[in-house]
Design an enzyme around this catalytic site. Structure first.
Site, PDB file in Angstrom:
ATOM      1  N   CYS A   1       0.818  -1.215   0.000  1.00 21.38           N
ATOM      2  CA  CYS A   1       0.000   0.000   0.000  1.00 21.38           C
ATOM      3  C   CYS A   1       0.851   1.263   0.000  1.00 21.38           C
ATOM      4  O   CYS A   1       1.700   1.439   0.881  1.00 21.38           O
ATOM      5  CB  CYS A   1      -0.905  -0.014   1.224  1.00 21.38           C
ATOM      6  SG  CYS A   1      -1.831   1.509   1.465  1.00 21.38           S
TER       7      CYS A   1
ATOM      8  N   TYR B   1      -5.665   5.719  -8.709  1.00 15.34           N
ATOM      9  CA  TYR B   1      -6.808   4.936  -8.261  1.00 15.34           C
ATOM     10  C   TYR B   1      -8.091   5.376  -8.957  1.00 15.34           C
ATOM     11  O   TYR B   1      -8.954   4.552  -9.282  1.00 15.34           O
ATOM     12  CB  TYR B   1      -6.972   5.055  -6.745  1.00 15.34           C
ATOM     13  CG  TYR B   1      -5.977   4.227  -5.971  1.00 15.34           C
ATOM     14  CD1 TYR B   1      -6.254   2.908  -5.623  1.00 15.34           C
ATOM     15  CD2 TYR B   1      -4.746   4.758  -5.600  1.00 15.34           C
ATOM     16  CE1 TYR B   1      -5.336   2.145  -4.920  1.00 15.34           C
ATOM     17  CE2 TYR B   1      -3.822   4.004  -4.894  1.00 15.34           C
ATOM     18  CZ  TYR B   1      -4.121   2.698  -4.565  1.00 15.34           C
ATOM     19  OH  TYR B   1      -3.204   1.946  -3.874  1.00 15.34           O
TER      20      TYR B   1
END
Length: 315
Positions: free
Chosen positions: A50, A181
Protein backbone atom coordinates in the site's frame (compact mmCIF):
# COMPACT_ATOMS: atom_id res chain seq x y z
CA UNK A 1 -22.59 -4.18 -19.93
CA UNK A 2 -22.81 -3.17 -16.27
CA UNK A 3 -19.37 -2.95 -14.66
CA UNK A 4 -19.04 -4.04 -11.03
CA UNK A 5 -16.87 -1.63 -9.00
CA UNK A 6 -14.05 -2.85 -6.78
CA UNK A 7 -15.49 -0.92 -3.82
CA UNK A 8 -19.18 -0.32 -4.41
CA UNK A 9 -19.64 1.98 -1.42
CA UNK A 10 -16.96 4.32 -2.79
CA UNK A 11 -18.24 4.61 -6.37
CA UNK A 12 -20.32 7.50 -7.70
CA UNK A 13 -23.24 7.10 -10.08
CA UNK A 14 -21.10 8.38 -12.96
CA UNK A 15 -18.36 5.80 -12.39
CA UNK A 16 -15.86 7.86 -10.39
CA UNK A 17 -14.00 6.42 -7.39
CA UNK A 18 -14.61 8.50 -4.25
CA UNK A 19 -12.26 7.42 -1.45
CA UNK A 20 -13.72 7.07 2.05
CA UNK A 21 -12.62 9.45 4.78
CA UNK A 22 -10.26 8.28 7.52
CA UNK A 23 -12.24 7.54 10.67
CA UNK A 24 -9.65 7.71 13.48
CA UNK A 25 -7.86 11.03 13.87
CA UNK A 26 -6.52 11.27 17.44
CA UNK A 27 -3.13 12.86 17.99
CA UNK A 28 0.07 11.98 19.86
CA UNK A 29 1.84 15.08 21.15
CA UNK A 30 4.25 16.14 23.90
CA UNK A 31 2.42 17.13 27.06
CA UNK A 32 -0.68 15.11 26.25
CA UNK A 33 -2.25 13.37 29.23
CA UNK A 34 -3.97 10.77 27.04
CA UNK A 35 -1.57 10.17 24.13
CA UNK A 36 1.96 11.17 25.18
CA UNK A 37 4.94 10.31 22.94
CA UNK A 38 6.18 7.31 24.93
CA UNK A 39 8.65 4.95 23.29
CA UNK A 40 7.28 1.44 22.87
CA UNK A 41 3.66 2.39 23.51
CA UNK A 42 2.52 2.61 19.88
CA UNK A 43 2.51 0.03 17.11
CA UNK A 44 2.21 0.53 13.36
CA UNK A 45 0.25 -1.94 11.23
CA UNK A 46 0.98 -1.62 7.51
CA UNK A 47 1.05 -3.34 4.15
CA UNK A 48 4.22 -3.00 2.08
CA UNK A 49 1.95 -3.11 -0.98
CA UNK A 50 0.00 0.00 0.00
CA UNK A 51 1.47 3.40 -0.97
CA UNK A 52 -0.35 5.20 1.84
CA UNK A 53 0.95 2.81 4.50
CA UNK A 54 4.43 2.73 2.99
CA UNK A 55 4.75 6.50 3.33
CA UNK A 56 4.23 6.14 7.10
CA UNK A 57 6.98 3.50 7.15
CA UNK A 58 9.30 5.74 5.13
CA UNK A 59 8.89 8.56 7.65
CA UNK A 60 9.38 6.16 10.57
CA UNK A 61 12.67 5.03 9.05
CA UNK A 62 13.89 8.49 8.08
CA UNK A 63 13.19 9.80 11.58
CA UNK A 64 14.99 6.84 13.19
CA UNK A 65 11.93 5.67 15.11
CA UNK A 66 12.42 1.94 14.54
CA UNK A 67 12.99 1.31 18.27
CA UNK A 68 10.25 3.72 19.31
CA UNK A 69 7.34 2.58 17.14
CA UNK A 70 6.73 -1.15 16.68
CA UNK A 71 5.85 -2.57 13.26
CA UNK A 72 3.83 -5.45 11.85
CA UNK A 73 3.32 -6.09 8.13
CA UNK A 74 0.12 -7.78 6.92
CA UNK A 75 -0.23 -10.38 4.17
CA UNK A 76 -0.27 -8.49 0.85
CA UNK A 77 -3.10 -10.64 -0.51
CA UNK A 78 -6.41 -9.32 0.83
CA UNK A 79 -9.80 -11.01 0.46
CA UNK A 80 -13.37 -10.09 1.42
CA UNK A 81 -12.38 -10.31 5.10
CA UNK A 82 -9.78 -7.59 4.67
CA UNK A 83 -6.09 -7.45 5.57
CA UNK A 84 -4.86 -10.57 7.39
CA UNK A 85 -2.02 -11.37 9.77
CA UNK A 86 -0.25 -14.51 8.56
CA UNK A 87 3.32 -15.74 8.53
CA UNK A 88 5.06 -15.44 5.18
CA UNK A 89 7.93 -13.75 3.34
CA UNK A 90 8.02 -10.18 4.60
CA UNK A 91 4.83 -10.38 6.69
CA UNK A 92 3.82 -11.99 9.95
CA UNK A 93 1.19 -12.79 12.55
CA UNK A 94 0.25 -10.01 14.97
CA UNK A 95 2.60 -10.11 17.98
CA UNK A 96 0.77 -7.38 19.91
CA UNK A 97 -2.87 -8.43 20.07
CA UNK A 98 -2.96 -11.78 18.33
CA UNK A 99 -5.43 -10.41 15.80
CA UNK A 100 -6.07 -12.60 12.78
CA UNK A 101 -7.47 -9.73 10.71
CA UNK A 102 -6.99 -5.98 10.82
CA UNK A 103 -10.76 -5.63 11.06
CA UNK A 104 -10.43 -6.78 14.68
CA UNK A 105 -8.43 -3.65 15.49
CA UNK A 106 -11.13 -1.47 13.96
CA UNK A 107 -14.00 -3.19 15.74
CA UNK A 108 -12.12 -3.25 19.05
CA UNK A 109 -11.76 0.52 18.72
CA UNK A 110 -15.30 1.18 17.48
CA UNK A 111 -17.78 -1.72 17.40
CA UNK A 112 -20.06 0.38 15.16
CA UNK A 113 -17.42 0.95 12.47
CA UNK A 114 -18.75 -0.08 9.06
CA UNK A 115 -16.21 1.30 6.61
CA UNK A 116 -13.39 -0.37 4.73
CA UNK A 117 -10.52 -1.61 6.92
CA UNK A 118 -7.48 0.29 5.66
CA UNK A 119 -3.78 0.59 6.41
CA UNK A 120 -1.85 2.22 7.97
CA UNK A 121 -3.14 1.84 11.51
CA UNK A 122 -1.35 3.36 14.49
CA UNK A 123 -2.32 1.35 17.58
CA UNK A 124 -2.08 2.34 21.25
CA UNK A 125 -1.00 -0.72 23.22
CA UNK A 126 -1.96 0.89 26.53
CA UNK A 127 -5.51 1.96 25.67
CA UNK A 128 -5.89 -0.97 23.24
CA UNK A 129 -7.39 1.09 20.44
CA UNK A 130 -6.57 2.77 17.16
CA UNK A 131 -5.04 6.20 17.58
CA UNK A 132 -5.08 7.16 13.92
CA UNK A 133 -5.54 5.60 10.47
CA UNK A 134 -4.63 8.64 8.40
CA UNK A 135 -1.19 8.40 6.81
CA UNK A 136 -1.03 12.20 6.60
CA UNK A 137 -1.53 12.53 10.37
CA UNK A 138 0.80 9.64 11.18
CA UNK A 139 3.61 11.09 9.08
CA UNK A 140 3.20 14.45 10.79
CA UNK A 141 3.21 12.85 14.24
CA UNK A 142 6.31 10.82 13.46
CA UNK A 143 8.03 14.02 12.30
CA UNK A 144 6.99 16.23 15.23
CA UNK A 145 5.85 14.25 18.26
CA UNK A 146 9.03 12.39 19.25
CA UNK A 147 11.72 15.11 19.41
CA UNK A 148 13.77 13.30 22.04
CA UNK A 149 13.66 9.88 20.42
CA UNK A 150 14.02 10.37 16.69
CA UNK A 151 16.58 12.01 14.43
CA UNK A 152 16.08 15.71 15.12
CA UNK A 153 18.18 16.63 12.08
CA UNK A 154 15.45 15.29 9.78
CA UNK A 155 12.55 17.70 9.33
CA UNK A 156 10.13 16.70 6.59
CA UNK A 157 7.82 19.65 7.23
CA UNK A 158 10.08 22.75 7.29
CA UNK A 159 8.26 25.82 8.53
CA UNK A 160 9.69 28.12 5.85
CA UNK A 161 7.95 26.20 3.04
CA UNK A 162 4.88 25.03 4.96
CA UNK A 163 2.30 26.80 2.83
CA UNK A 164 3.96 25.93 -0.47
CA UNK A 165 4.49 22.30 0.52
CA UNK A 166 0.86 21.94 1.62
CA UNK A 167 -0.27 23.28 -1.76
CA UNK A 168 2.02 20.95 -3.72
CA UNK A 169 1.11 17.95 -1.53
CA UNK A 170 -2.58 18.58 -2.24
CA UNK A 171 -1.82 18.68 -5.97
CA UNK A 172 0.19 15.43 -5.80
CA UNK A 173 -2.51 13.71 -3.76
CA UNK A 174 -5.39 14.71 -6.01
CA UNK A 175 -3.70 14.27 -9.37
CA UNK A 176 -1.12 11.50 -8.78
CA UNK A 177 -1.49 9.54 -5.51
CA UNK A 178 -5.25 9.24 -5.76
CA UNK A 179 -5.26 9.91 -9.49
CA UNK A 180 -4.00 6.43 -10.34
CA UNK A 181 -6.81 4.94 -8.26
CA UNK A 182 -9.42 7.15 -9.88
CA UNK A 183 -8.24 5.86 -13.25
CA UNK A 184 -7.92 2.24 -12.15
CA UNK A 185 -11.19 2.02 -10.24
CA UNK A 186 -13.26 3.99 -12.76
CA UNK A 187 -16.31 2.13 -14.02
CA UNK A 188 -17.05 4.39 -17.00
CA UNK A 189 -14.93 5.40 -19.98
CA UNK A 190 -15.55 9.07 -19.25
CA UNK A 191 -14.41 8.82 -15.62
CA UNK A 192 -11.35 6.80 -16.62
CA UNK A 193 -10.22 9.21 -19.34
CA UNK A 194 -10.78 12.24 -17.12
CA UNK A 195 -8.61 10.78 -14.35
CA UNK A 196 -5.92 9.41 -16.66
CA UNK A 197 -5.49 12.65 -18.62
CA UNK A 198 -5.31 14.62 -15.38
CA UNK A 199 -2.70 12.19 -14.01
CA UNK A 200 -0.38 12.51 -16.99
CA UNK A 201 -0.77 16.28 -17.16
CA UNK A 202 0.42 16.34 -13.53
CA UNK A 203 3.34 13.98 -14.24
CA UNK A 204 4.37 16.17 -17.18
CA UNK A 205 4.33 19.21 -14.89
CA UNK A 206 6.39 17.43 -12.22
CA UNK A 207 8.87 16.26 -14.89
CA UNK A 208 9.51 19.90 -15.79
CA UNK A 209 9.89 20.94 -12.17
CA UNK A 210 12.42 18.18 -11.52
CA UNK A 211 14.46 19.27 -14.52
CA UNK A 212 15.42 22.35 -12.49
CA UNK A 213 15.59 20.92 -8.96
CA UNK A 214 17.04 17.72 -7.50
CA UNK A 215 14.03 17.35 -5.21
CA UNK A 216 10.68 19.10 -5.23
CA UNK A 217 11.99 21.94 -3.07
CA UNK A 218 15.60 22.08 -4.17
CA UNK A 219 18.33 20.14 -2.41
CA UNK A 220 16.40 19.02 0.67
CA UNK A 221 14.03 16.08 0.82
CA UNK A 222 10.65 16.82 2.41
CA UNK A 223 7.44 14.90 2.96
CA UNK A 224 6.06 15.85 -0.46
CA UNK A 225 8.98 14.00 -2.08
CA UNK A 226 8.12 10.79 -0.25
CA UNK A 227 4.44 11.29 -1.02
CA UNK A 228 5.32 11.30 -4.72
CA UNK A 229 7.90 8.50 -4.38
CA UNK A 230 5.37 5.99 -3.03
CA UNK A 231 3.33 6.30 -6.22
CA UNK A 232 6.28 6.47 -8.61
CA UNK A 233 7.90 3.29 -7.27
CA UNK A 234 4.67 1.34 -7.94
CA UNK A 235 3.84 2.96 -11.25
CA UNK A 236 5.58 0.84 -13.87
CA UNK A 237 4.96 -2.41 -11.96
CA UNK A 238 1.22 -2.00 -11.39
CA UNK A 239 -0.39 1.32 -12.29
CA UNK A 240 0.78 1.35 -15.91
CA UNK A 241 -0.84 -2.00 -16.75
CA UNK A 242 -3.25 -2.94 -13.97
CA UNK A 243 -4.79 0.54 -13.64
CA UNK A 244 -4.50 1.32 -17.38
CA UNK A 245 -2.32 4.38 -16.73
CA UNK A 246 -0.40 3.54 -19.89
CA UNK A 247 0.24 6.80 -21.72
CA UNK A 248 3.83 6.66 -20.52
CA UNK A 249 5.90 4.78 -17.95
CA UNK A 250 8.01 6.50 -15.31
CA UNK A 251 11.12 5.11 -17.01
CA UNK A 252 10.08 7.20 -20.05
CA UNK A 253 10.44 10.42 -18.01
CA UNK A 254 14.17 11.20 -17.64
CA UNK A 255 13.79 13.49 -14.64
CA UNK A 256 11.08 11.59 -12.78
CA UNK A 257 12.92 8.30 -13.31
CA UNK A 258 16.24 9.66 -12.09
CA UNK A 259 14.45 11.23 -9.13
CA UNK A 260 12.83 7.88 -8.31
CA UNK A 261 16.22 6.14 -8.34
CA UNK A 262 17.75 8.89 -6.21
CA UNK A 263 15.06 8.56 -3.54
CA UNK A 264 15.03 4.75 -3.59
CA UNK A 265 18.79 4.70 -2.99
CA UNK A 266 18.59 6.87 0.14
CA UNK A 267 19.47 5.01 3.39
CA UNK A 268 16.59 2.97 4.83
CA UNK A 269 14.27 3.36 1.83
CA UNK A 270 14.82 0.09 -0.06
CA UNK A 271 13.55 -1.72 3.04
CA UNK A 272 10.17 -0.02 2.59
CA UNK A 273 9.70 -1.35 -0.96
CA UNK A 274 8.72 -4.93 -1.81
CA UNK A 275 7.81 -5.29 -5.48
CA UNK A 276 6.57 -8.85 -4.92
CA UNK A 277 4.13 -7.67 -2.24
CA UNK A 278 3.06 -4.79 -4.48
CA UNK A 279 2.36 -6.91 -7.56
CA UNK A 280 0.66 -9.76 -5.72
CA UNK A 281 -1.59 -7.38 -3.81
CA UNK A 282 -2.87 -5.45 -6.81
CA UNK A 283 -3.13 -8.29 -9.31
CA UNK A 284 -4.58 -10.90 -6.92
CA UNK A 285 -6.72 -8.71 -4.67
CA UNK A 286 -8.49 -6.56 -7.28
CA UNK A 287 -10.66 -9.33 -8.67
CA UNK A 288 -13.03 -6.99 -10.49
CA UNK A 289 -10.09 -5.59 -12.48
CA UNK A 290 -8.04 -8.77 -12.85
CA UNK A 291 -10.42 -11.74 -12.41
CA UNK A 292 -7.82 -14.35 -13.41
CA UNK A 293 -5.52 -13.35 -10.55
CA UNK A 294 -2.51 -13.82 -12.82
CA UNK A 295 0.51 -11.80 -11.67
CA UNK A 296 2.78 -10.57 -14.49
CA UNK A 297 6.45 -11.50 -14.29
CA UNK A 298 7.60 -8.05 -15.41
CA UNK A 299 8.55 -5.36 -15.78
CA UNK A 300 12.33 -5.56 -15.55
CA UNK A 301 13.42 -2.73 -13.23
CA UNK A 302 16.77 -1.74 -11.79
CA UNK A 303 16.13 0.63 -8.93
CA UNK A 304 19.83 0.58 -8.07
CA UNK A 305 20.87 1.92 -11.47
CA UNK A 306 23.08 4.98 -11.58
CA UNK A 307 21.48 8.39 -11.84
CA UNK A 308 22.85 11.88 -12.31
CA UNK A 309 20.59 13.81 -9.97
CA UNK A 310 23.55 15.12 -7.98
CA UNK A 311 24.26 17.46 -10.91
CA UNK A 312 21.38 19.54 -9.52
CA UNK A 313 22.98 19.85 -6.06
CA UNK A 314 23.78 17.71 -3.06
CA UNK A 315 20.96 16.61 -0.77
Amino acid sequence: MKIKPQFAEEQSDDGEFERQEDAFRDWIEPGSSTLPPVAGRYHLYISLACPWASRALVVRNLKGLQKVIGLTVVDPVRDERGWAFRNGPGYSEDPVNGFKFLSEAYLASDPKFRGRYTVPVLWDKEQKRIVNNSEDDICRMFNDAFPNAGDSKVDLFPADIAEEQAKLSKFIYEKVNNGVYQAGFATSQTAYEKACRSLFAALDELEKRLGRKRYLFGTRMVEADWRLFCTLVRFDAVYHGHFKCNVRRIVDYPNLHGYLLDLYQQPGIADTVDIDHIKRHYYVTHTEINPTGIVPIGPAQDLLAKHDRDRLGNG
